[in-house]
Design an enzyme around this catalytic site. Structure first.
Site, short mmCIF file in Angstrom:
data_model
loop_
_atom_site.label_atom_id
_atom_site.label_comp_id
_atom_site.label_asym_id
_atom_site.label_seq_id
_atom_site.Cartn_x
_atom_site.Cartn_y
_atom_site.Cartn_z
N HIS A 16 17.79 38.66 38.28
CA HIS A 16 16.63 39.41 38.76
C HIS A 16 15.87 40.03 37.59
CE1 HIS A 16 19.09 40.06 42.64
NE2 HIS A 16 18.10 39.24 42.97
N LYS A 40 20.67 44.83 58.06
CA LYS A 40 21.55 44.28 57.03
C LYS A 40 22.46 45.39 56.48
CE LYS A 40 21.10 41.27 53.00
NZ LYS A 40 20.16 40.68 52.07
N ARG A 89 16.39 29.31 41.98
CA ARG A 89 17.59 28.89 41.25
C ARG A 89 17.88 27.42 41.47
NH1 ARG A 89 21.34 33.04 44.14
NH2 ARG A 89 20.04 32.12 45.72
N SER A 127 23.23 38.09 44.17
CA SER A 127 23.90 39.35 44.51
C SER A 127 25.16 39.08 45.32
CB SER A 127 22.95 40.24 45.31
OG SER A 127 21.84 40.62 44.53
#
Length: 166
Positions: A16, A40, A89, A127
């Site tokens: 990040h 979440k 990614r 993460s």
């Protein structure tokens, strides 16, 4: 031009930070915007994440760190930003992010999405990967800034692995 880099950043990773640093070279201002998502379950509170990101980006004079609710395009309009930054990614990221970019375009035609390919050394990093390693007692200090690694170890109440000194 102002750009928004939205995400949960739970926790923010070196990948990040790489995207933020590169975005800062492209845009006058980059607002790292932490999404408040009540559905979440997060490792860190919003305030903790904001502080972690501020500490991690204090070397970048054109970064602002904030939180928001709702749609990223609405937040971008409110902040007078014209760009959403998204990191890519792998191919599966592209498919998901392209769909989101097209969806955002239907919501606000004046907001563009700019994709930045993650640097090779972070192409595996997320993460979720960081949290999974930490759950099982592995070292994450090569994946996140040192101050965040310490916070993560405290959350999982594990003996801290020996931190690499860089």
């Amino acid at each position: 031009m102002i750009a928004i880099y939205p995400g949960s950043f739970d926790p923010i990773t070196l990948g990040h930070i790489d995207i933020i640093e590169r975005g800062c070279k492209l845009f006058k201002k980059v607002i790292v915007a932490v999404l408040r998502n009540p559905s979440k379950t997060s490792l860190f509170t919003i305030e903790k994440r904001l502080n972690q990101i501020r500490h991690s980006t204090e070397h970048l004079p054109n970064v602002e760190v904030a939180s928001f609710d709702g749609l990223a395009v609405n937040y971008a309009k409110m902040r007078q930003a014209k760009v959403l930054i998204r990191g890519l990614r792998v191919l599966s990221d592209f498919e998901k992010e392209l769909q989101m970019a097209h969806t955002n375009k239907t919501l606000s035609s004046e907001i563009e999405t700019v994709f930045l390919a993650t640097s090779n050394e972070y192409s595996f990093l997320s993460s979720s990967v960081v949290k999974e390693i930490a759950i099982f007692g592995g070292s994450v200090d090569h994946l996140v800034p040192q101050h965040i690694a310490i916070d993560i170890y405290k959350c999982y109440d594990k003996t801290q692995p020996i931190l690499n000194q860089k």
